[in-house]
Design a protein around this motif. Structure first.
Motif, PDB file in Angstrom:
ATOM      1  N   ALA A  22      -8.738  -5.985  -5.303  1.00  0.00           N
ATOM      2  CA  ALA A  22      -8.742  -4.291  -5.465  1.00  0.00           C
ATOM      3  C   ALA A  22     -10.282  -4.207  -5.732  1.00  0.00           C
ATOM      4  O   ALA A  22     -10.520  -3.790  -6.609  1.00  0.00           O
ATOM      5  N   ARG A  68      -0.821  -2.926  -4.613  1.00  0.00           N
ATOM      6  CA  ARG A  68      -0.251  -4.057  -4.251  1.00  0.00           C
ATOM      7  C   ARG A  68      -0.021  -4.556  -5.130  1.00  0.00           C
ATOM      8  O   ARG A  68       1.689  -5.405  -5.042  1.00  0.00           O
ATOM      9  N   SER A 113      -3.391 -15.329  -2.498  1.00  0.00           N
ATOM     10  CA  SER A 113      -4.500 -15.182  -2.675  1.00  0.00           C
ATOM     11  C   SER A 113      -5.506 -15.075  -1.837  1.00  0.00           C
ATOM     12  O   SER A 113      -6.380 -14.869  -2.016  1.00  0.00           O
ATOM     13  N   GLU A 131      -5.539   0.482  -4.675  1.00  0.00           N
ATOM     14  CA  GLU A 131      -5.114  -0.571  -3.969  1.00  0.00           C
ATOM     15  C   GLU A 131      -4.354  -1.336  -4.937  1.00  0.00           C
ATOM     16  O   GLU A 131      -3.216  -1.496  -4.811  1.00  0.00           O
ATOM     17  N   LEU A 161      -3.825 -10.346  -8.868  1.00  0.00           N
ATOM     18  CA  LEU A 161      -3.292  -8.975  -9.386  1.00  0.00           C
ATOM     19  C   LEU A 161      -3.889  -8.346 -10.624  1.00  0.00           C
ATOM     20  O   LEU A 161      -2.954  -7.460 -10.860  1.00  0.00           O
ATOM     21  N   ILE A 199       4.624  -8.559   2.450  1.00  0.00           N
ATOM     22  CA  ILE A 199       2.984  -8.551   1.172  1.00  0.00           C
ATOM     23  C   ILE A 199       2.429  -9.933   1.185  1.00  0.00           C
ATOM     24  O   ILE A 199       3.233 -11.022   1.679  1.00  0.00           O
ATOM     25  N   LEU A 209      -6.417 -12.910   0.056  1.00  0.00           N
ATOM     26  CA  LEU A 209      -6.715 -11.047  -0.628  1.00  0.00           C
ATOM     27  C   LEU A 209      -8.175 -11.187  -1.649  1.00  0.00           C
ATOM     28  O   LEU A 209      -9.144 -12.090  -1.569  1.00  0.00           O
ATOM     29  N   ARG A 219       5.190  -6.152  -5.298  1.00  0.00           N
ATOM     30  CA  ARG A 219       5.443  -6.763  -5.965  1.00  0.00           C
ATOM     31  C   ARG A 219       6.440  -6.837  -6.554  1.00  0.00           C
ATOM     32  O   ARG A 219       7.142  -7.938  -6.224  1.00  0.00           O
TER      33      ARG A 219
END
Length: 172
Positions: free
Chosen positions: A99, A108, A93, A104, A26, A89, A96, A112
């Motif tokens: 980003a 995210r 992780s 992007e 994140l 969402i 993912l 969140r």
């Protein structure tokens, strides 16, 4: 165990330390990770000479990204979210990648914050109360991490190193 600190350990250390700082992907961008990877086979050589600058450089960038994200999250808390929109969402992780760019990352974080807001509302919080709680939560995230001192950063880095050999090594 007498295992050598080599390029394999160096690569594991880099991945583990980054994961320790940003487990949910994140904060760091893909370009940050690419930049870190230029040192992935050098961390072992640097450790042997006592050079742990990577830990501080990585942590400093993490703090910068954390501040950027928390500033953005604080703005999003006050937005009226549309909870009827059909969107999802990804919370795992492992599914993912980091980003690619700020847009992007912003998307995210929009999801969140919306997710966090929805969880509080479903927990019988009024919207204003949920907003207040999220402002406090996001503010505390930054405040707590900014209080991290250099010895603590070094401890995190060296703990990541010991875990590369054995998950119980840090106990020793």
């Amino acid at each position: 165990s007498g295992k050598p600190i080599n390029d394999e350990i160096s690569q594991k250390l880099m991945r583990r330390f980054i994961k320790q700082l940003d487990p949910q992907k994140l904060y760091f961008y893909k370009s940050d990770i690419t930049n870190f990877e230029t040192q992935k086979n050098q961390l072992d050589d640097k450790l042997i000479t006592g050079d742990v600058k990577f830990a501080y450089e990585c942590f400093d960038l993490y703090l910068k990204r954390l501040q950027e994200r928390m500033d953005y999250a604080q703005q999003l808390v006050d937005v009226d979210h549309d909870f009827t929109a059909d969107e999802s969402i990804t919370v795992d992780s492992k599914e993912l990648d980091f980003a690619k760019d700020p847009s992007e990352m912003n998307e995210r974080w929009r999801k969140r914050v919306k997710y966090d807001m929805l969880n509080l509302i479903l927990d019988d919080k009024k919207t204003d109360e949920a907003r207040k709680q999220l402002h406090k939560r996001y503010g505390n995230n930054v405040k707590t991490m900014l209080q991290t001192e250099n010895p603590e950063t070094l401890e995190m880095y060296l703990s990541a190193l010991t875990h590369c050999f054995d998950p119980h090594s840090s106990y020793m």
